[in-house]
Write an enzyme that holds these catalytic residues in place. Structure first.
Site, mmCIF file in Angstrom:
data_model
loop_
_atom_site.group_PDB
_atom_site.id
_atom_site.type_symbol
_atom_site.label_atom_id
_atom_site.label_comp_id
_atom_site.label_asym_id
_atom_site.label_seq_id
_atom_site.Cartn_x
_atom_site.Cartn_y
_atom_site.Cartn_z
ATOM 1 N N CYS A 2 47.218 17.875 55.778
ATOM 2 C CA CYS A 2 47.663 17.097 56.652
ATOM 3 C C CYS A 2 48.535 17.316 57.680
ATOM 4 O O CYS A 2 49.834 17.997 57.004
ATOM 5 C CB CYS A 2 47.897 15.683 56.379
ATOM 6 S SG CYS A 2 46.656 14.828 55.283
ATOM 7 N N ARG A 27 46.271 22.727 58.430
ATOM 8 C CA ARG A 27 46.472 22.000 57.386
ATOM 9 C C ARG A 27 45.384 20.986 56.987
ATOM 10 O O ARG A 27 45.417 20.368 55.872
ATOM 11 C CB ARG A 27 47.857 21.344 57.642
ATOM 12 C CG ARG A 27 49.015 22.273 57.882
ATOM 13 C CD ARG A 27 50.263 21.201 58.206
ATOM 14 N NE ARG A 27 50.721 20.731 57.095
ATOM 15 C CZ ARG A 27 51.742 21.447 56.284
ATOM 16 N NH1 ARG A 27 52.299 22.297 56.690
ATOM 17 N NH2 ARG A 27 52.337 20.869 55.170
ATOM 18 N N TRP A 74 43.452 15.465 56.263
ATOM 19 C CA TRP A 74 42.830 16.294 54.941
ATOM 20 C C TRP A 74 42.450 15.231 54.129
ATOM 21 O O TRP A 74 43.495 14.844 53.411
ATOM 22 C CB TRP A 74 43.369 17.557 54.484
ATOM 23 C CG TRP A 74 42.630 18.231 53.591
ATOM 24 C CD1 TRP A 74 41.790 19.497 53.760
ATOM 25 C CD2 TRP A 74 42.231 18.077 51.982
ATOM 26 N NE1 TRP A 74 41.306 19.853 52.588
ATOM 27 C CE2 TRP A 74 41.617 19.123 51.551
ATOM 28 C CE3 TRP A 74 42.929 17.373 51.251
ATOM 29 C CZ2 TRP A 74 41.232 19.177 50.189
ATOM 30 C CZ3 TRP A 74 42.706 17.313 49.639
ATOM 31 C CH2 TRP A 74 41.599 18.332 49.285
ATOM 32 N N ASN A 99 51.651 12.201 55.195
ATOM 33 C CA ASN A 99 51.035 13.112 54.425
ATOM 34 C C ASN A 99 51.461 13.305 52.922
ATOM 35 O O ASN A 99 52.590 12.990 52.596
ATOM 36 C CB ASN A 99 51.792 14.490 54.824
ATOM 37 C CG ASN A 99 51.359 15.998 54.254
ATOM 38 O OD1 ASN A 99 50.523 15.980 53.611
ATOM 39 N ND2 ASN A 99 52.071 16.947 54.508
ATOM 40 N N GLY A 100 50.603 13.417 52.158
ATOM 41 C CA GLY A 100 50.895 13.064 50.650
ATOM 42 C C GLY A 100 50.012 12.020 49.911
ATOM 43 O O GLY A 100 48.904 11.619 50.530
ATOM 44 N N GLU A 482 40.238 38.504 44.080
ATOM 45 C CA GLU A 482 40.686 38.195 45.422
ATOM 46 C C GLU A 482 39.389 38.328 46.393
ATOM 47 O O GLU A 482 39.179 37.469 47.397
ATOM 48 C CB GLU A 482 41.794 38.902 45.948
ATOM 49 C CG GLU A 482 42.425 38.634 47.311
ATOM 50 C CD GLU A 482 42.719 37.407 47.919
ATOM 51 O OE1 GLU A 482 42.855 36.644 46.885
ATOM 52 O OE2 GLU A 482 42.936 37.120 48.888
ATOM 53 N N LYS A 486 37.786 35.438 48.758
ATOM 54 C CA LYS A 486 37.554 35.668 50.005
ATOM 55 C C LYS A 486 36.366 35.045 50.141
ATOM 56 O O LYS A 486 35.800 34.196 51.394
ATOM 57 C CB LYS A 486 37.942 36.605 50.733
ATOM 58 C CG LYS A 486 39.374 37.106 50.770
ATOM 59 C CD LYS A 486 40.188 36.306 51.719
ATOM 60 C CE LYS A 486 40.717 35.312 51.261
ATOM 61 N NZ LYS A 486 42.091 35.379 50.457
ATOM 62 N N GLU A 489 35.553 31.192 49.854
ATOM 63 C CA GLU A 489 36.047 30.529 50.740
ATOM 64 C C GLU A 489 35.416 30.254 52.104
ATOM 65 O O GLU A 489 35.306 29.006 52.572
ATOM 66 C CB GLU A 489 37.533 30.972 51.097
ATOM 67 C CG GLU A 489 38.683 30.585 49.953
ATOM 68 C CD GLU A 489 39.943 31.134 50.098
ATOM 69 O OE1 GLU A 489 40.992 30.530 49.987
ATOM 70 O OE2 GLU A 489 40.002 32.411 50.489
ATOM 71 N N HIS A 505 29.396 40.961 28.084
ATOM 72 C CA HIS A 505 29.902 39.788 27.493
ATOM 73 C C HIS A 505 29.276 38.552 28.244
ATOM 74 O O HIS A 505 29.843 37.412 27.798
ATOM 75 C CB HIS A 505 31.237 39.778 27.132
ATOM 76 C CG HIS A 505 31.717 40.845 26.211
ATOM 77 N ND1 HIS A 505 31.414 40.988 24.813
ATOM 78 C CD2 HIS A 505 32.518 41.975 26.570
ATOM 79 C CE1 HIS A 505 32.088 42.132 24.348
ATOM 80 N NE2 HIS A 505 32.560 42.825 25.244
ATOM 81 N N LYS A 604 45.103 24.907 54.394
ATOM 82 C CA LYS A 604 46.074 26.203 54.470
ATOM 83 C C LYS A 604 47.117 25.819 53.212
ATOM 84 O O LYS A 604 47.628 26.840 52.311
ATOM 85 C CB LYS A 604 46.531 26.534 55.705
ATOM 86 C CG LYS A 604 47.471 27.698 55.795
ATOM 87 C CD LYS A 604 46.578 28.816 55.885
ATOM 88 C CE LYS A 604 47.582 30.148 55.662
ATOM 89 N NZ LYS A 604 46.904 31.470 54.959
HETATM 90 C C1 G6P Z 1 45.479 27.353 49.400
HETATM 91 C C2 G6P Z 1 45.137 28.248 50.564
HETATM 92 C C3 G6P Z 1 44.921 29.580 49.875
HETATM 93 C C4 G6P Z 1 46.472 30.004 49.190
HETATM 94 C C5 G6P Z 1 46.664 28.912 48.359
HETATM 95 C C6 G6P Z 1 48.262 29.085 47.767
HETATM 96 O O1 G6P Z 1 44.186 26.963 48.575
HETATM 97 O O2 G6P Z 1 43.804 28.054 51.074
HETATM 98 O O3 G6P Z 1 44.675 30.651 50.805
HETATM 99 O O4 G6P Z 1 46.236 31.449 48.756
HETATM 100 O O5 G6P Z 1 46.628 27.559 49.058
HETATM 101 O O6 G6P Z 1 49.121 28.664 48.775
HETATM 102 P P1 G6P Z 1 50.333 29.339 48.916
HETATM 103 O O7 G6P Z 1 50.952 28.932 50.361
HETATM 104 O O8 G6P Z 1 51.208 28.751 47.860
HETATM 105 O O9 G6P Z 1 50.365 30.876 48.865
#
Ligand code: G6P
Length: 609
Positions: A2, A27, A74, A99-100, A482, A486, A489, A505, A604
């Protein structure tokens, strides 16, 4: 999660609020709204979907007024509908953005309902809104009402409130969710991230936990958690207002992928040279901590967690200290053992991830030697609350899928490995080799980016796939993780990563012609083992995509596509091999037509649990 923007100005603020929301859209982006006070009435507009929908309705109705609050959501409590969108109002008198999560909202809602308050949404925020109204109607001023409400609710909040009976004032409060006040000339602002306010100011005050502030055009009064009026430092932020622009790129993610050589250069600058790592780069006093370090505990979430996983291999190989790495949301809820001389390292792009922050706070009570955060946002909660901090100089990252933050985190962690390693018997020759490899990293990344077209063509083959398996070994295993993250996501393809040795396994049972297998295969000591794993997969009819050094002896043949990656020193291979995997997921998402920068359901910065 948010985004909040607020303003108290003489001019009309709807456009400032909208621009702020656009910059905060990363956000959360399932609905948006704003409210301004116009001639002692609150005018509110809310729309489901992106900020653009709200902007369209602002363009139709021209809301006027110099005091206003806005929000991009969000969803946590209640679906993304107009009724659930912020701002929420009580008796047409106050408008609240939040927000929260208010954890005791059910009890409060029951009490307020009994007292006759009507709820028009499913949100926890509306509870806060009616509560503040109730206190106002009992005769408290807005500041006092917010302070009292803050003591009544539990959970996390960053909130901004306007009251049509006090049209020149906005009250804001922070506990667990970030808020920053932007200082203008004859006007003041608030936002959940300073990025929102860069077009209007470069002077910021970061609120501390428990702060409540009364903001007017000409004054900002801040009260701490005990209600005492306090002065907070004014920070000048040297960020270009246009850092939220996409430039020539179609998506932020692609822009950010291409920025990596520059970001890595910036992160290295003044910290390392051909003659080795510089002293003092982790802050005054850190060099005295280093000899006492016997163990490193790393805690992070998401992509930042993967960076920490790579670093574990490095710490134990080069710095001669044991290292543990854990997801913050697990760490914070278990009993853990603190080794003597343990350094607590948190990694975060935003510095506001709720679980990472909670883990840091917990660690600070548990006898760790010291805490260090590796972070991309100056002034963030993590940076302010850690004993030491080290900035990844990646610049603002907007794309929800983290790219440049990851590579600069890896570079920063490697500099930490060298700093500790120097005190733990790392031979000077090895330090120099690593330093030189790091200095060459920006150009190695530039070379890796040259494969863009080839990868774009390859991405076509993934568009109709539902699953993908990523394989790596050693410090490339987290890179495979990673890569899988990606892909899932942004393209919504189910992707998993396995350490290649684990293939037999379990995951090998999944392999057939419909399951593409992506292998990261730099030429290193584990290459022969990886060759065998690749053969096992090939024998079972899968199509293999092998990212490999030219001299890693992989050849394209039936069902095997080899994508050559510039040969590189082992130590920087994790960063270099990250690039083609980022490009692959980007192109697959573009072909599938998903929302690359704002993928569904994600945010984000995860500022709630
Ligand atoms: C969210 C974002 C990710 C990020 C993660 C941790 O899930 O979408 O891209 O890696 O948070 O965020 P930070 O700001 O703590 O790296």
């Amino acid at each position: 999660m948010c985004g909040i923007v607020g303003a108290v100005a003489q001019r009309d603020v709807a456009d400032i609020l909208l621009e702020g929301l656009r910059r905060l859209e990363y956000r959360g982006y399932d609905s948006a709204g704003l409210a301004v006070i116009n001639n002692s009435e609150i005018q509110r507009l809310r729309r489901v979907g992106k900020v653009k929908n709200l902007a369209d309705s602002v363009a139709e109705s021209f809301p006027q007024g110099g005091t206003g609050v806005a929000h991009t959501r969000w969803a946590t409590h209640g679906e993304p509908t107009e009724a659930n969108a912020h701002p929420h109002m009580s008796q047409d008198r106050i408008a609240v953005v939040h927000n929260g999560i208010i954890e005791n909202y059910k009890e409060l809602k029951a009490e307020l309902s009994e007292e006759g308050y009507h709820f028009s949404s499913e949100t926890d925020t509306e509870v806060l809104t009616h509560l503040i109204y109730k206190l106002l109607s009992q005769g408290e001023c807005l500041l006092k009402a917010v302070q009292t409400a803050a003591k009544t609710v539990t959970g996390a909040y960053g909130t901004a409130i306007i009251d049509k009976q006090n049209p020149d004032v906005m009250v804001v409060a922070r506990s667990g969710s970030p808020l920053v006040i932007g200082l203008g000339i004859g006007e003041n602002f608030v936002a959940s991230d300073q990025l929102a306010l860069l077009p209007v100011t470069s002077r910021f005050i970061y609120l501390e936990e428990g702060d409540v502030a009364r903001i007017s055009r000409k004054s900002v009064e801040i009260f701490d958690k005990n209600g005492e009026q306090v002065e907070r430092k004014v920070n000048l932020v040297d960020a270009k207002a246009d850092s939220a622009d996409k430039g020539e790129y179609r998506h932020y993610m692609m822009k950010e992928i291409y920025e990596q050589p520059t970001c890595v250069r910036q992160t290295l600058e003044g910290r390392i040279s051909a003659s080795g790592i510089e002293t003092g780069i982790f802050g005054q006093g850190f060099e005295e901590v280093v000899p006492k370090i016997n163990h490193v505990t790393i805690v992070a979430c998401g992509t930042s967690y993967h960076a920490g996983m790579v670093a574990k291999y490095w710490f134990e190989q080069y710095a001669n200290v044991s290292c543990s790495i854990e997801i913050a949301s697990e760490f914070r809820y278990r009993k853990f053992y603190v080794h003597d001389g343990s350094l607590f390292v948190s990694i975060s792009q935003s510095g506001e991830t709720a679980d990472t922050l909670a883990a840091l706070r917990l660690a600070q009570e548990q006898g760790y030697l010291s805490s260090l955060s590796i972070c991309n946002v100056m002034g963030s909660s993590l940076v302010r609350e850690s004993d030491y901090h080290f900035m990844t100089r990646a610049g603002t990252e907007i794309g929800v899928a983290s790219t440049k933050a990851f590579t600069t985190q890896l570079v920063s962690l490697l500099m930490l490995v060298l700093t500790i390693g120097k005190h733990k018997g790392l031979p000077a020759g090895v330090e120099l080799e690593i330093a030189n490899a790091l200095m060459q990293l920006p150009s190695k990344i530039e070379n890796a980016l040259l494969a863009n077209k080839e990868i774009e063509a390859l991405a076509e083959e993934f568009a109709d796939k539902h699953h993908a398996l990523f394989l790596g070994r050693g410090d490339q295993y987290p890179i495979a993780m990673e890569g899988a993250l990606k892909l899932k996501e942004i393209s919504y393809i189910h992707a998993e990563a396995y350490a290649a040795g684990e293939l037999k396994h379990g995951p090998i049972a999944l392999i057939d012609a419909e399951m593409p297998v992506i292998v990261v295969a730099p030429k290193n000591d584990l290459l022969e083992k990886l060759h065998s794993n690749v053969e096992e997969v090939r024998a079972r009819g899968s199509i293999l995509y092998v990212f490999a050094d030219k001299d890693a002896k992989f050849q394209s043949e039936e069902n095997v596509r080899v994508i050559n990656v510039t040969p590189t020193e082992d130590i920087i291979a994790p960063m270099v091999y990250t690039i083609p995997l980022q490009l692959l997921s980007y192109h697959v998402a573009v072909i599938k037509g998903t929302d690359v920068d704002q993928p569904r359901n994600l945010a984000k910065s995860v500022t709630v649990e």
